[in-house]
Scaffold this active site. Structure first.
Site, PDB file in Angstrom:
ATOM      1  N   LYS A  22       0.953  -1.243  -0.008  1.00  0.00           N
ATOM      2  CA  LYS A  22       0.062  -0.056   0.029  1.00  0.00           C
ATOM      3  C   LYS A  22       0.802   1.229  -0.021  1.00  0.00           C
ATOM      4  O   LYS A  22       0.706   2.115  -0.858  1.00  0.00           O
ATOM      5  CB  LYS A  22      -0.868  -0.016   1.131  1.00  0.00           C
ATOM      6  CG  LYS A  22      -1.488   1.420   1.351  1.00  0.00           C
ATOM      7  CD  LYS A  22      -2.477   1.181   2.595  1.00  0.00           C
ATOM      8  CE  LYS A  22      -1.715   1.548   4.111  1.00  0.00           C
ATOM      9  NZ  LYS A  22      -1.562   3.188   4.608  1.00  0.00           N
ATOM     10  N   ASN A  23       1.757   1.228   0.667  1.00  0.00           N
ATOM     11  CA  ASN A  23       2.511   2.500   1.212  1.00  0.00           C
ATOM     12  C   ASN A  23       3.527   2.942  -0.069  1.00  0.00           C
ATOM     13  O   ASN A  23       3.945   3.963  -0.421  1.00  0.00           O
ATOM     14  CB  ASN A  23       3.314   2.646   2.534  1.00  0.00           C
ATOM     15  CG  ASN A  23       2.192   2.700   3.624  1.00  0.00           C
ATOM     16  OD1 ASN A  23       1.135   3.323   3.260  1.00  0.00           O
ATOM     17  ND2 ASN A  23       2.433   2.502   4.971  1.00  0.00           N
ATOM     18  N   CYS A 118      -4.219  13.155  12.617  1.00  0.00           N
ATOM     19  CA  CYS A 118      -5.241  12.116  12.841  1.00  0.00           C
ATOM     20  C   CYS A 118      -4.929  11.076  13.921  1.00  0.00           C
ATOM     21  O   CYS A 118      -4.508  11.521  14.813  1.00  0.00           O
ATOM     22  CB  CYS A 118      -4.580  10.927  11.430  1.00  0.00           C
ATOM     23  SG  CYS A 118      -3.148  10.446  11.725  1.00  0.00           S
ATOM     24  N   ARG A 123       1.270  14.583  13.121  1.00  0.00           N
ATOM     25  CA  ARG A 123       1.594  14.503  11.819  1.00  0.00           C
ATOM     26  C   ARG A 123       1.749  15.536  10.875  1.00  0.00           C
ATOM     27  O   ARG A 123       1.069  16.040   9.899  1.00  0.00           O
ATOM     28  CB  ARG A 123       0.909  13.229  11.167  1.00  0.00           C
ATOM     29  CG  ARG A 123       1.022  12.119  11.848  1.00  0.00           C
ATOM     30  CD  ARG A 123       0.093  11.044  11.256  1.00  0.00           C
ATOM     31  NE  ARG A 123       1.087  10.363  10.155  1.00  0.00           N
ATOM     32  CZ  ARG A 123       0.318   9.500   9.075  1.00  0.00           C
ATOM     33  NH1 ARG A 123      -0.782   9.115   9.373  1.00  0.00           N
ATOM     34  NH2 ARG A 123       1.291   8.978   8.378  1.00  0.00           N
ATOM     35  N   PRO A 124       2.519  16.889  11.411  1.00  0.00           N
ATOM     36  CA  PRO A 124       2.603  17.951  10.519  1.00  0.00           C
ATOM     37  C   PRO A 124       3.348  17.581   9.291  1.00  0.00           C
ATOM     38  O   PRO A 124       3.895  16.438   8.898  1.00  0.00           O
ATOM     39  CB  PRO A 124       3.437  18.818  11.319  1.00  0.00           C
ATOM     40  CG  PRO A 124       4.207  17.930  12.302  1.00  0.00           C
ATOM     41  CD  PRO A 124       3.537  16.632  12.411  1.00  0.00           C
ATOM     42  N   LEU A 127       8.385  19.479   7.165  1.00  0.00           N
ATOM     43  CA  LEU A 127       9.731  18.705   6.324  1.00  0.00           C
ATOM     44  C   LEU A 127       9.211  18.946   5.088  1.00  0.00           C
ATOM     45  O   LEU A 127      10.250  19.049   4.156  1.00  0.00           O
ATOM     46  CB  LEU A 127      10.083  17.593   6.779  1.00  0.00           C
ATOM     47  CG  LEU A 127      10.561  17.324   8.088  1.00  0.00           C
ATOM     48  CD1 LEU A 127      11.202  16.092   8.454  1.00  0.00           C
ATOM     49  CD2 LEU A 127      11.672  18.471   8.497  1.00  0.00           C
ATOM     50  N   ASP A 308       4.650   0.292  12.102  1.00  0.00           N
ATOM     51  CA  ASP A 308       3.344  -0.262  11.639  1.00  0.00           C
ATOM     52  C   ASP A 308       3.127  -1.661  12.043  1.00  0.00           C
ATOM     53  O   ASP A 308       2.158  -2.276  11.400  1.00  0.00           O
ATOM     54  CB  ASP A 308       3.378  -0.186   9.918  1.00  0.00           C
ATOM     55  CG  ASP A 308       3.134   1.429   9.484  1.00  0.00           C
ATOM     56  OD1 ASP A 308       3.025   2.256  10.473  1.00  0.00           O
ATOM     57  OD2 ASP A 308       3.510   1.708   8.363  1.00  0.00           O
ATOM     58  N   ARG A 400      -8.663  -0.103   4.527  1.00  0.00           N
ATOM     59  CA  ARG A 400      -7.766   0.800   3.910  1.00  0.00           C
ATOM     60  C   ARG A 400      -6.337   0.154   3.443  1.00  0.00           C
ATOM     61  O   ARG A 400      -5.644   0.613   2.545  1.00  0.00           O
ATOM     62  CB  ARG A 400      -7.272   2.009   4.788  1.00  0.00           C
ATOM     63  CG  ARG A 400      -8.490   2.880   4.997  1.00  0.00           C
ATOM     64  CD  ARG A 400      -8.212   3.983   6.037  1.00  0.00           C
ATOM     65  NE  ARG A 400      -7.177   4.913   5.273  1.00  0.00           N
ATOM     66  CZ  ARG A 400      -6.648   6.011   5.536  1.00  0.00           C
ATOM     67  NH1 ARG A 400      -7.338   6.231   6.877  1.00  0.00           N
ATOM     68  NH2 ARG A 400      -6.051   6.677   5.161  1.00  0.00           N
TER      69      ARG A 400
HETATM   70  C1  EPZ Z   1       4.751   6.656   6.402  1.00  0.00           C
HETATM   71  O1  EPZ Z   1       3.887   7.966   6.838  1.00  0.00           O
HETATM   72  C2  EPZ Z   1       3.747   5.646   6.366  1.00  0.00           C
HETATM   73  N1  EPZ Z   1       2.497   6.101   5.363  1.00  0.00           N
HETATM   74  C3  EPZ Z   1       2.968   5.366   7.792  1.00  0.00           C
HETATM   75  O2  EPZ Z   1       2.211   4.152   7.444  1.00  0.00           O
HETATM   76  C4  EPZ Z   1       4.146   4.977   8.824  1.00  0.00           C
HETATM   77  O3  EPZ Z   1       3.619   4.720   9.746  1.00  0.00           O
HETATM   78  C5  EPZ Z   1       5.323   6.031   8.734  1.00  0.00           C
HETATM   79  O4  EPZ Z   1       5.561   6.388   7.462  1.00  0.00           O
HETATM   80  C6  EPZ Z   1       6.439   5.638   9.275  1.00  0.00           C
HETATM   81  O5  EPZ Z   1       7.033   4.428   8.944  1.00  0.00           O
HETATM   82  C7  EPZ Z   1       2.606   5.855   4.005  1.00  0.00           C
HETATM   83  O6  EPZ Z   1       3.927   5.566   3.619  1.00  0.00           O
HETATM   84  C8  EPZ Z   1       1.461   6.507   3.184  1.00  0.00           C
HETATM   85  P1  EPZ Z   1       6.814   9.946   8.393  1.00  0.00           P
HETATM   86  P2  EPZ Z   1       4.609   9.233   6.955  1.00  0.00           P
HETATM   87  O7  EPZ Z   1       6.961  11.333   7.660  1.00  0.00           O
HETATM   88  O8  EPZ Z   1       5.251   9.429   5.722  1.00  0.00           O
HETATM   89  C9  EPZ Z   1       6.970  13.489  11.889  1.00  0.00           C
HETATM   90  C10 EPZ Z   1       0.141   2.749   7.951  1.00  0.00           C
HETATM   91  O9  EPZ Z   1      -0.444   2.351   8.805  1.00  0.00           O
HETATM   92  N2  EPZ Z   1       6.809  14.452  10.704  1.00  0.00           N
HETATM   93  O10 EPZ Z   1       7.868   9.150   8.284  1.00  0.00           O
HETATM   94  O11 EPZ Z   1       3.451  10.345   7.137  1.00  0.00           O
HETATM   95  C11 EPZ Z   1       5.585  12.660  11.870  1.00  0.00           C
HETATM   96  O12 EPZ Z   1       4.572  13.336  12.558  1.00  0.00           O
HETATM   97  C12 EPZ Z   1       0.815   4.324   8.045  1.00  0.00           C
HETATM   98  O13 EPZ Z   1       0.312   2.283   6.733  1.00  0.00           O
HETATM   99  C13 EPZ Z   1       6.894  15.919  10.985  1.00  0.00           C
HETATM  100  O14 EPZ Z   1       7.149  16.138  12.136  1.00  0.00           O
HETATM  101  O15 EPZ Z   1       5.326   9.337   8.132  1.00  0.00           O
HETATM  102  C14 EPZ Z   1       5.969  11.296  12.584  1.00  0.00           C
HETATM  103  O16 EPZ Z   1       6.042  11.474  13.985  1.00  0.00           O
HETATM  104  C15 EPZ Z   1       0.460   4.982   9.028  1.00  0.00           C
HETATM  105  N3  EPZ Z   1       7.077  16.610  10.031  1.00  0.00           N
HETATM  106  C16 EPZ Z   1       7.360  11.388  12.055  1.00  0.00           C
HETATM  107  O17 EPZ Z   1       8.026  12.637  11.721  1.00  0.00           O
HETATM  108  C17 EPZ Z   1       6.915  16.087   8.644  1.00  0.00           C
HETATM  109  O18 EPZ Z   1       6.776  17.174   7.536  1.00  0.00           O
HETATM  110  C18 EPZ Z   1       7.452  10.261  10.798  1.00  0.00           C
HETATM  111  O19 EPZ Z   1       6.818  10.437  10.035  1.00  0.00           O
HETATM  112  C19 EPZ Z   1       6.486  14.761   8.222  1.00  0.00           C
HETATM  113  C20 EPZ Z   1       6.692  13.952   9.422  1.00  0.00           C
END
Ligand code: EPZ
Length: 423
Positions: A22-23, A118, A123-124, A127, A308, A400
């Site tokens: 999915k991801n 969410c 989840r801002p 970055l 995950d 989903r």
């Molecule tokens: C991806 O989310 C996955 N989603 C998530 O899968 C997964 O849990 C996550 O990576 C971590 O492995 C998809 O690929 C569609 P991150 P993503 O940016 O990219 C913070 C599932 O169940 N952050 O690596 O959104 C954020 O809040 C899902 O399939 C900022 O602060 O995750 C988190 O604490 C849920 N600012 C951390 O970084 C930003 O601009 C890592 O998030 C971006 C992120």
């Protein structure tokens, strides 16, 4: 609204085919926006999140066709009719933000709704925006929307992520393929989905080196062309189904499974007393006799233990011999499954990002409520091992990210069925 009813206590034996990730698919689909030629993805999973991404792309003017029951997605972005990703779609799925980088790179403009928080955390997307600004984008936030422009196009730059973000790495990687000059991304995410995206982009004519390591170098090119790319298998679906026989006992072969995608997780299963073997067709998971051992788990970016799989691992550890400590380091609110598991008799204490699980002999079935995708499947896993019937409500979360979950598990001997409230 559908529910899933699981009657626990049956050993699982058989084979489960693992779907495309999915991801990975959710970032490969927006990559179509980088070219006016068709992009074909094979091995796409049939999931509601994938349909949501199709709807979003269609709202921008992308032609999306699904072939072979949705397993093949053909997308053509020859005629984009809009550059605005609307709140109504983005609020349903945060991965919608991934259209920002590609649209901006190709047409030098994009308007994308901010996703909002969410269930698992704030989840801002700061970055994503900082990285694009480093490539020369001008960004304004107006009434909940990101307005991004790059008059004259994006230009290569060196950008170091202050911490690892999967989505931000993907967005900036896609944008950099069409930027003028060289981009170097430091402290980039190393997830297999990033590597898969880079493989696809390179097949489209991009020049990316180092994906899968923490430094990625991208030489910008003038244009990308069409390609056909097979989506990598879903390591989270793989890990989830590896836990099914670990919880119930028995032996299940995960077809297409690869150990390199789940190494840190498989190590923890080994510590718990579960046997994992890699063969020609995939991974074989066998539960040895007796209760599993308690283990400590700390989530981390790849190659660490994936956030995950934390909820599903907790389902296993509720009946381990001893005390397990799970530390969630990626998201601030990802223990919503704990109170539901406690309704089934689990002994869990949560303090901030730490959950302490004292194993009990057995869980008891109960009606439970799913709050997010991975939480829902952890309750199904717990139900497979519990005594009696577990009813998991709000399974739209499950749809989903898991295709045909009840079919895949019942093929191995589980008693599981989906009931629809309207009969
Ligand atoms: C991806 O989310 C996955 N989603 C998530 O899968 C997964 O849990 C996550 O990576 C971590 O492995 C998809 O690929 C569609 P991150 P993503 O940016 O990219 C913070 C599932 O169940 N952050 O690596 O959104 C954020 O809040 C899902 O399939 C900022 O602060 O995750 C988190 O604490 C849920 N600012 C951390 O970084 C930003 O601009 C890592 O998030 C971006 C992120």
């Amino acid at each position: 609204m559908d529910s899933i009813i699981v009657t626990g206590g049956r050993q699982l034996n058989g084979q489960i085919p693992i779907a495309g990730a999915k991801n990975a698919c959710l970032t490969l689909m927006p990559a179509t926006l980088l070219t006016d030629e068709p992009l074909t993805l094979t091995n796409a999973p049939r999931l509601s999140d994938i349909r949501t991404m199709s709807v979003l792309l269609e709202s921008l003017g992308v032609e999306v066709s699904s072939l072979q029951e949705g397993k093949v997605q053909v997308m053509s972005s020859a005629n984009l009719t809009s550059h605005k990703a609307d709140y109504d779609i983005v609020r349903k799925m945060r991965a919608s933000i991934l259209v920002l980088g590609p649209m901006l790179a190709r047409d030098h403009q994009a308007v994308v709704s901010l996703p909002g928080g969410c269930a698992i955390g704030a989840r801002p997307v700061d970055l994503h925006l900082k990285g694009l600004e480093a490539l020369g984008a001008e960004i304004e936030l107006i009434e909940g929307y990101v307005h991004a422009r790059a008059p004259g196009g994006l230009r290569g730059a060196v950008f170091e992520f202050p911490f690892v973000s999967v989505g931000a790495t993907e967005n900036i990687l896609m944008a950099a393929t069409l930027a003028r000059g060289t981009t170097v991304l430091k402290n980039a995410a190393r997830e297999p989905e990033i590597r898969d995206l880079a493989d696809c982009l390179n097949a489209m004519g991009a020049r990316i080196d180092g994906a899968g390591t923490s430094t990625i170098t991208i030489e910008g090119v003038d244009a990308l062309h069409g390609a056909t790319h097979p989506v990598v298998i879903d390591r989270i679906e793989l890990g989830t189904y590896m836990l099914a026989p670990a919880i119930t006992g028995g032996e299940v072969e995960l077809l297409g499974g690869r150990l390199d995608l789940v190494a840190a997780f498989a190590e923890k299963l080994d510590e718990a007393g579960i046997n994992v073997a890699e063969g020609e067709n995939g991974l074989k998971v066998t539960r040895r006799n007796g209760r599993v051992n308690a283990v400590n788990v700390e989530t981390a970016p790849f190659p660490g233990f994936p956030t995950d799989l934390q909820a599903q691992m907790m389902a296993l550890l509720t009946t381990a011999e001893g005390v397990s400590v799970l530390e969630e380091r990626i998201f601030e609110n990802r223990f919503m499954h704990a109170p539901e598991l406690m309704r089934m008799g689990a002994e869990i204490e949560v303090h901030g990002g730490t959950a302490t699980v004292t194993g009990v002999e057995r869980l008891k079935g109960a009606p439970v409520m799913a709050t997010d995708l991975r939480a829902s499947v952890s309750l199904i896993l717990a139900g497979l091992g519990a005594e009696g019937e577990t009813v998991v409500n709000r399974v739209y979360h499950l749809d989903r990210g898991y295709e045909r979950v009840e079919e895949k598990l019942s093929a191995c001997g589980a008693k599981i069925e989906r009931v629809s409230e309207n009969g």
